[in-house]
Write a protein that holds these residues in place. Structure first.
Motif, PDB file in Angstrom:
ATOM      1  N   LEU A 100      27.639   8.284 -58.202  1.00 49.54           N
ATOM      2  CA  LEU A 100      26.350   8.301 -57.530  1.00 49.54           C
ATOM      3  C   LEU A 100      26.375   9.123 -56.249  1.00 49.54           C
ATOM      4  N   ALA A 101      27.466   9.072 -55.543  1.00 52.30           N
ATOM      5  CA  ALA A 101      27.509   9.712 -54.234  1.00 52.30           C
ATOM      6  C   ALA A 101      28.724  10.624 -54.168  1.00 52.30           C
ATOM      7  N   SER A 102      28.477  11.902 -54.170  1.00 57.84           N
ATOM      8  CA  SER A 102      29.599  12.821 -53.998  1.00 57.84           C
ATOM      9  C   SER A 102      30.073  12.694 -52.556  1.00 57.84           C
ATOM     10  N   PRO A 103      31.302  13.078 -52.268  1.00 60.63           N
ATOM     11  CA  PRO A 103      31.805  12.943 -50.906  1.00 60.63           C
ATOM     12  C   PRO A 103      30.990  13.728 -49.874  1.00 60.63           C
ATOM     13  N   SER A 104      30.157  14.666 -50.341  1.00 56.51           N
ATOM     14  CA  SER A 104      29.410  15.471 -49.382  1.00 56.51           C
ATOM     15  C   SER A 104      28.062  14.847 -49.032  1.00 56.51           C
ATOM     16  N   GLU A 105      27.740  13.676 -49.566  1.00 58.22           N
ATOM     17  CA  GLU A 105      26.464  13.042 -49.245  1.00 58.22           C
ATOM     18  C   GLU A 105      26.698  11.613 -48.769  1.00 58.22           C
ATOM     19  N   PRO A 106      25.819  11.116 -47.898  1.00 60.76           N
ATOM     20  CA  PRO A 106      25.995   9.729 -47.462  1.00 60.76           C
ATOM     21  C   PRO A 106      25.731   8.743 -48.602  1.00 60.76           C
ATOM     22  N   THR A 107      26.555   7.737 -48.723  1.00 60.31           N
ATOM     23  CA  THR A 107      26.339   6.670 -49.700  1.00 60.31           C
ATOM     24  C   THR A 107      25.061   5.924 -49.324  1.00 60.31           C
ATOM     25  N   SER A 108      24.221   5.602 -50.324  1.00 53.42           N
ATOM     26  CA  SER A 108      23.024   4.816 -50.015  1.00 53.42           C
ATOM     27  C   SER A 108      23.263   3.355 -50.382  1.00 53.42           C
ATOM     28  N   HIS A 109      22.583   2.492 -49.698  1.00 52.26           N
ATOM     29  CA  HIS A 109      22.796   1.046 -49.827  1.00 52.26           C
ATOM     30  C   HIS A 109      21.464   0.348 -50.038  1.00 52.26           C
ATOM     31  N   ASP A 110      21.536  -0.847 -50.621  1.00 46.92           N
ATOM     32  CA  ASP A 110      20.334  -1.658 -50.846  1.00 46.92           C
ATOM     33  C   ASP A 110      19.995  -2.410 -49.565  1.00 46.92           C
ATOM     34  N   ILE A 111      19.272  -1.735 -48.695  1.00 44.92           N
ATOM     35  CA  ILE A 111      18.796  -2.365 -47.456  1.00 44.92           C
ATOM     36  C   ILE A 111      17.279  -2.233 -47.455  1.00 44.92           C
ATOM     37  N   ARG A 112      16.579  -3.331 -47.229  1.00 45.38           N
ATOM     38  CA  ARG A 112      15.116  -3.359 -47.328  1.00 45.38           C
ATOM     39  C   ARG A 112      14.524  -3.704 -45.968  1.00 45.38           C
ATOM     40  N   PRO A 113      14.241  -2.671 -45.158  1.00 42.56           N
ATOM     41  CA  PRO A 113      13.801  -2.933 -43.782  1.00 42.56           C
ATOM     42  C   PRO A 113      12.541  -3.793 -43.733  1.00 42.56           C
ATOM     43  N   GLY A 114      12.510  -4.714 -42.806  1.00 42.89           N
ATOM     44  CA  GLY A 114      11.373  -5.619 -42.670  1.00 42.89           C
ATOM     45  C   GLY A 114      10.443  -5.208 -41.555  1.00 42.89           C
ATOM     46  N   TYR A 115       9.565  -6.134 -41.169  1.00 42.51           N
ATOM     47  CA  TYR A 115       8.533  -5.839 -40.182  1.00 42.51           C
ATOM     48  C   TYR A 115       9.091  -5.530 -38.794  1.00 42.51           C
ATOM     49  N   GLY A 116      10.305  -5.956 -38.538  1.00 41.49           N
ATOM     50  CA  GLY A 116      10.880  -5.718 -37.211  1.00 41.49           C
ATOM     51  C   GLY A 116      11.338  -4.293 -36.991  1.00 41.49           C
ATOM     52  N   VAL A 117      11.493  -3.533 -38.074  1.00 41.90           N
ATOM     53  CA  VAL A 117      11.992  -2.147 -37.942  1.00 41.90           C
ATOM     54  C   VAL A 117      10.823  -1.241 -37.601  1.00 41.90           C
ATOM     55  N   THR A 118      10.909  -0.567 -36.456  1.00 36.33           N
ATOM     56  CA  THR A 118       9.809   0.282 -36.002  1.00 36.33           C
ATOM     57  C   THR A 118      10.073   1.760 -36.265  1.00 36.33           C
ATOM     58  N   GLU A 119      11.320   2.109 -36.560  1.00 37.51           N
ATOM     59  CA  GLU A 119      11.645   3.512 -36.807  1.00 37.51           C
ATOM     60  C   GLU A 119      12.999   3.575 -37.497  1.00 37.51           C
ATOM     61  N   THR A 120      13.144   4.529 -38.421  1.00 35.25           N
ATOM     62  CA  THR A 120      14.450   4.756 -39.040  1.00 35.25           C
ATOM     63  C   THR A 120      14.907   6.160 -38.682  1.00 35.25           C
ATOM     64  N   ARG A 121      16.142   6.259 -38.248  1.00 35.82           N
ATOM     65  CA  ARG A 121      16.735   7.549 -37.913  1.00 35.82           C
ATOM     66  C   ARG A 121      18.013   7.736 -38.706  1.00 35.82           C
ATOM     67  N   TRP A 122      18.675   8.858 -38.484  1.00 39.22           N
ATOM     68  CA  TRP A 122      19.994   9.111 -39.070  1.00 39.22           C
ATOM     69  C   TRP A 122      20.977   9.378 -37.938  1.00 39.22           C
ATOM     70  N   LEU A 123      22.239   9.095 -38.200  1.00 38.36           N
ATOM     71  CA  LEU A 123      23.254   9.391 -37.179  1.00 38.36           C
ATOM     72  C   LEU A 123      23.304  10.893 -36.898  1.00 38.36           C
ATOM     73  N   SER A 124      22.976  11.704 -37.919  1.00 35.64           N
ATOM     74  CA  SER A 124      22.992  13.164 -37.729  1.00 35.64           C
ATOM     75  C   SER A 124      21.921  13.628 -36.745  1.00 35.64           C
ATOM     76  N   ASP A 125      20.946  12.767 -36.399  1.00 35.81           N
ATOM     77  CA  ASP A 125      19.993  13.132 -35.344  1.00 35.81           C
ATOM     78  C   ASP A 125      20.725  13.322 -34.018  1.00 35.81           C
ATOM     79  N   TYR A 126      21.909  12.745 -33.908  1.00 38.12           N
ATOM     80  CA  TYR A 126      22.669  12.810 -32.658  1.00 38.12           C
ATOM     81  C   TYR A 126      23.847  13.784 -32.745  1.00 38.12           C
ATOM     82  N   LEU A 127      24.131  14.285 -33.968  1.00 40.70           N
ATOM     83  CA  LEU A 127      25.119  15.352 -34.172  1.00 40.70           C
ATOM     84  C   LEU A 127      24.752  16.022 -35.498  1.00 40.70           C
ATOM     85  N   PRO A 128      23.956  17.115 -35.438  1.00 40.30           N
ATOM     86  CA  PRO A 128      23.440  17.724 -36.675  1.00 40.30           C
ATOM     87  C   PRO A 128      24.537  18.102 -37.675  1.00 40.30           C
TER      88      PRO A 128
END
Ligand SMILES: [Zn+2]
Length: 375
Positions: free
Chosen positions: A47-75
């Motif tokens: 499913l996930a080649s080493p060149s892509e981030p592994t995805s996980h079953d996480i279902r953000p709820g009402y408390g999550v106001t924004e989703t970012r990526w770690l690469s936003d801080y190091l492209p």
């Protein structure tokens, strides 16, 4: 990058709607999958080649106001297995900022599930909580069995609706194929020599390097995140073997010791006994050492006991062990984080506090099926 503290109300509403839409999409996908063979039945390598981030079953709820990526801080991390989602939970009241890590070591699942539960069911009343459930996402690709031959590739939790959700039991270190051969000896830039394989241990690589190995880049991006978002408290959630000296321990940077000491007393009144240790000054690369030294944040690490890290237990049950069930370990992690924030709040006054909660009592987790609290 604009500070999260300046995110306007309309943008927050849009982010909240986006988070909800994402959650609905994830549920739809997962429902579609449930009709046929599970796509997770095969090894994730498919499913996930080493060149892509592994995805996980996480279902953000009402408390999550924004989703970012770690690469936003190091492209440079974009489209690499070191990239990982970051969930921002902003409260209605201004306050301080918590940065919470699960999965620095991807086999230490109490931290991953504490972070996941917070993203799915938590709400922030004051301040900002930034949650990273899979902090070393390369290590989450698969279980390399390095720590225990008897641990699973996946573990399952059953939700209150009867759905079985599957979560990765990963590895302690960055996948070897993502980083190239280990050096014979790993020399930390700030001093200290340890076994070469520790070059892939995220919790030996802080504060990292922008042009270093994948593990160093992940560490660097986390450090950048803490600086750019003005993080006040960093908590790194870990597990150890059940007989380790580290089990049931809080390790704190010198500047965090007063807050930690008060937090340990608070959780003890709730029946959770934790040892307290101060971060060693000359052991570099650990989160509590380097975030404390290189950012303004108070830096804390929590350790709960995982039977999957205990050699003496031949067939560990990492979810339902009678002595150390996952629900109890997640309770300890979240209860301790809350106690740290409560006592941080006392030191900074009412305007600087950070407060999150759940639509259930944290005590309800003890002795329960953790899955029934997830979405
Ligand atoms: Zn650990």
């Amino acid at each position: 990058m604009a500070s999260l503290k300046n995110v306007s109300r309309p943008r927050r509403v849009v982010a909240r709607l986006a988070a909800t839409a994402f959650m609905v999409a994830v549920v739809a996908v997962s429902t579609a999958f449930s009709a046929g063979p599970s796509p997770f039945a095969t090894d994730t390598l498919a499913l996930a080649s080493p060149s892509e981030p592994t995805s996980h079953d996480i279902r953000p709820g009402y408390g999550v106001t924004e989703t970012r990526w770690l690469s936003d801080y190091l492209p440079a991390l974009a489209n690499t297995s070191g990239d990982t989602p970051i969930y921002v939970m902003q409260g209605d009241r201004e306050g301080g900022t918590l940065l919470l890590f699960g999965g620095t070591h991807a086999n230490e699942i109490a931290g991953i599930m504490a972070a996941t539960l917070l993203v799915e069911r938590g709400e922030v009343a004051q301040g900002t909580v930034i949650v990273i459930p899979h902090t070393n996402n390369s290590a989450a690709q698969r279980n390399d069995r390095e720590r225990h031959a008897g641990t699973p590739d996946w573990f399952e939790l059953t939700t209150s609706s009867g759905e079985i959700r599957r979560f990765r039991y990963g590895s302690r270190r960055t996948a070897a194929e993502d980083q190239g051969p280990d050096p014979e000896v790993f020399v930390h830039p700030l001093g200290g020599e340890i076994d070469g394989s520790e070059a892939r241990n995220l919790n030996r690589n802080h504060p990292g390097k922008p042009d270093g190995t994948l593990t160093e880049q992940v560490a660097y991006a986390l450090n950048q995140l803490a600086e750019q978002e003005g993080v006040d408290v960093v908590v790194d959630m870990h597990e150890s073997s059940v007989t380790s000296r580290l089990a049931h321990m809080v390790v704190c940077h010198q500047r965090a010791m007063e807050v930690c000491a008060m937090a340990v007393m608070d959780v003890e009144m709730d029946g959770v006994a934790l040892k307290l240790e101060v971060s060693q000054e000359d052991f570099h690369g650990l989160s509590h050492r380097e975030f404390g030294d290189h950012t303004d944040a108070l830096a804390v690490l929590i350790e709960t006991p995982n039977p999957g890290q205990e050699d003496a237990i031949e067939h560990p049950d990492v979810v339902n062990d009678p002595e150390s069930p996952l629900s109890g370990r997640v309770h300890t992690q979240l209860r301790t984080v809350k106690a740290i924030l409560d006592n941080y709040g006392f030191t900074v006054g009412p305007d600087g506090g950070i407060e999150f909660g759940f639509p259930f009592s944290l005590d309800a987790l003890k002795g329960s099926d953790l899955g029934t609290f997830l979405r």
